[in-house]
Every structure is written in C-alpha cells, then in structure tokens.
Design an enzyme around this catalytic site. Structure first.
Site, PDB file in Angstrom:
ATOM      1  N   CYS A  88      34.440   3.236 -30.389  1.00  0.00           N
ATOM      2  CA  CYS A  88      34.313   4.642 -30.036  1.00  0.00           C
ATOM      3  C   CYS A  88      33.370   4.766 -28.725  1.00  0.00           C
ATOM      4  O   CYS A  88      32.471   5.385 -28.634  1.00  0.00           O
ATOM      5  CB  CYS A  88      33.751   5.549 -30.752  1.00  0.00           C
ATOM      6  SG  CYS A  88      32.382   4.853 -31.900  1.00  0.00           S
ATOM      7  N   GLY A  89      33.540   3.715 -27.602  1.00  0.00           N
ATOM      8  CA  GLY A  89      32.870   3.511 -26.479  1.00  0.00           C
ATOM      9  C   GLY A  89      31.515   3.251 -26.581  1.00  0.00           C
ATOM     10  O   GLY A  89      30.895   2.655 -27.359  1.00  0.00           O
TER      11      GLY A  89
END
Length: 289
Positions: A88-89
């Site tokens: 998720c980055g």
C-alpha cells in the site's frame, strides 16, 4: 543476445503479476468506497460530539475528573495505527517515520514515551527496534471493524491514563483526504481539550443529574472511544486509497515492462532468424564452391 525462452518466460511472469496487481486494485477500490462512506458518515457525529464534550469540559474544573487533568507531559503514550497488510505504498512507512520523528524531536520534553500499536506492519517494524518501549499490541482490529473494538482500545487508554500516571495520549494515524492523498496526523487524545479562558462557551453552566462526576464518567470515555473509532476509520480509508494507488502504478509499470520485453523479444527473434539465414546462405555458397 538474451535467450528467447528466457524472455518469453519473463514476459509470462510479468503478465501474471499484472493480473494480480489489477485484481488487487479493483478489490481496494471496492473497499475504499465502503470505507469512504463509513468515515464520511462518522465525521459529523465525531465532530459534534467533540464540540459537546469540549463545551461540557469547559464548564468543569480539572479536579472534577481525572481525564481533564492537565499536567506537564513527562509520561506519554502514542497510539500508532498501521495496517495488517503491505503493498500500500508509503502508508505504513510514513506512520512509522512520523512516530520515530515524534520520539526523536520530543525526547527532551518527555521523560518516557511508550507505544501502543495496531497492525502487524507497525508491530513488526518497532518490534525489531528495541529502543522503543511497546506498551500494548492489538491484533485483528481491522477484521470486521466495529465500535466495540474501538471501545477496547479506548478503555485501555482511559485506564492507563488514570492508573499508570500518564500525562498525555496521542494518536498517530493517516487521515483520509482522497484516494490519492493521505496525511499523517499526530493528534492529542488525552487530556480532553478545553477552550481557552475567556471563551464565551464557558460563560454558563449546566445542571447535572445525578451529579457532575457521574455525567463526566459517562461522556468523557465515550469521547475517547469515538476519537479512536474515527482514527481507525480514517486509517482504513487511507490504507485502501494508498493500496489502490500503489496497485494502479504497479499495473501500469508492468504494462510498460511487458512492452519493453516484447520489443526485446522481437529483436532477439529477428536476430536469430537473420543468423539462420546467413548460415543457410553461407552453406549454399560453400556447396557451389
């Protein structure tokens, strides 16, 4: 020149990865819509509750309830909200770095800083760093999230503030702005804020039934629990937005890599065909001679 079989194998592998990231993006987008609806529905209530509690607290003295006691912040607890899953980055990295920055920048102000952590990513990160004091780890918070789980955390915070001599509690989480934008927030949870002296909000008092302490005993823990619940919902929506954005970027990168590998494959195949033709022509010329 690279082996044609190796290039074909890599193209197939990247295509499989692209299918996975595309599916993960679609799942995150679906969950984001639900999470966004949940936080947008709870924000007005949380804000109105905050206004009511602030108004009530402004009419009380610090001695009226332990959760109103303002002390020099020597002993502090940080509630750090991370996710159970990655991909998720910078969602989890940003939270961890913000927590580290707070501890580093406020070490001279606070004598003791403890961490209560939700999410496996934060627990793994700080578990490998023994310099951080971990007070509590919460498991399974993001599975079928409900107000009861927020109550569990909020009750622990209230209990620790009252019985363990905490001077302040802060929440560290990602506040949801949009699908592509999340902002790390360090927000005070306890003691409950009151308006500054001279504010008109405290000019009139209430009549309390059965007593002021009984009313504060009910509403102040509710306020803390709602703040925790809102922070969890903000964090979930932010996580889904960050994952959707990250998977979208990964899908596009995979497509670009496939294009490059396909071009490389075609060039290698053309070179192989040219080499074979040259060998055939060379053999024919040798037979003529």
């Amino acid at each position: 020149m690279a082996n044609l079989k190796e290039i074909r194998t890599r193209i197939k592998s990247v295509k499989n990865t692209r299918q996975i990231t595309k599916a993960m993006k679609m799942i995150a987008a679906s969950r984001l819509r639900k999470a966004q609806q949940a936080i947008e529905a709870k924000r007005p209530y949380a804000q109105r509750l905050s206004d009511v509690i602030t108004s009530l607290a402004s009419r009380a003295e610090q001695e009226d309830h332990p959760l109103l006691a303002v002390r020099e912040p020597k002993k502090v607890l940080l509630l750090v909200l991370t996710s159970d899953r990655g991909m998720c980055g910078g969602f989890n990295v940003n939270i961890s770095r913000a927590t580290e920055a707070y501890v580093r920048n406020n070490g001279s102000i606070h004598d003791e800083i403890k961490l209560s952590i939700t999410g496996k990513k934060g627990q793994d990160y700080f578990g490998r760093r023994p310099q951080y004091a971990i007070e509590q780890l919460y498991q399974g918070i993001f599975e079928n999230i409900g107000f009861d789980k927020a109550n569990e955390i909020g009750d622990d915070i209230v209990s620790a503030f009252q019985s363990q001599g905490l001077d302040a509690v802060y929440l560290v989480y990602n506040e949801f702005k949009s699908a592509i934008s999340q902002e790390v927030v360090v927000e005070k949870g306890l003691p409950v804020d009151t308006p500054e002296e001279g504010d008109d909000i405290a000019s009139l008092d209430f009549e309390y039934e059965p007593s002021k302490r009984a009313v504060l005993d009910e509403v102040l823990p509710l306020y803390v629990n709602m703040q925790v619940y809102r922070a969890i919902l903000e964090s979930i929506a932010s996580e889904m937005g960050a994952r959707m954005t990250a998977m979208d970027a990964a899908t596009r990168n995979a497509g670009e890599l496939i294009d490059k590998l396909t071009l490389k494959y075609n060039r290698a195949r053309q070179a192989a065909i040219t080499t074979e033709l040259m060998e055939i022509i060379g053999g024919a010329e040798a037979l003529k001679g």
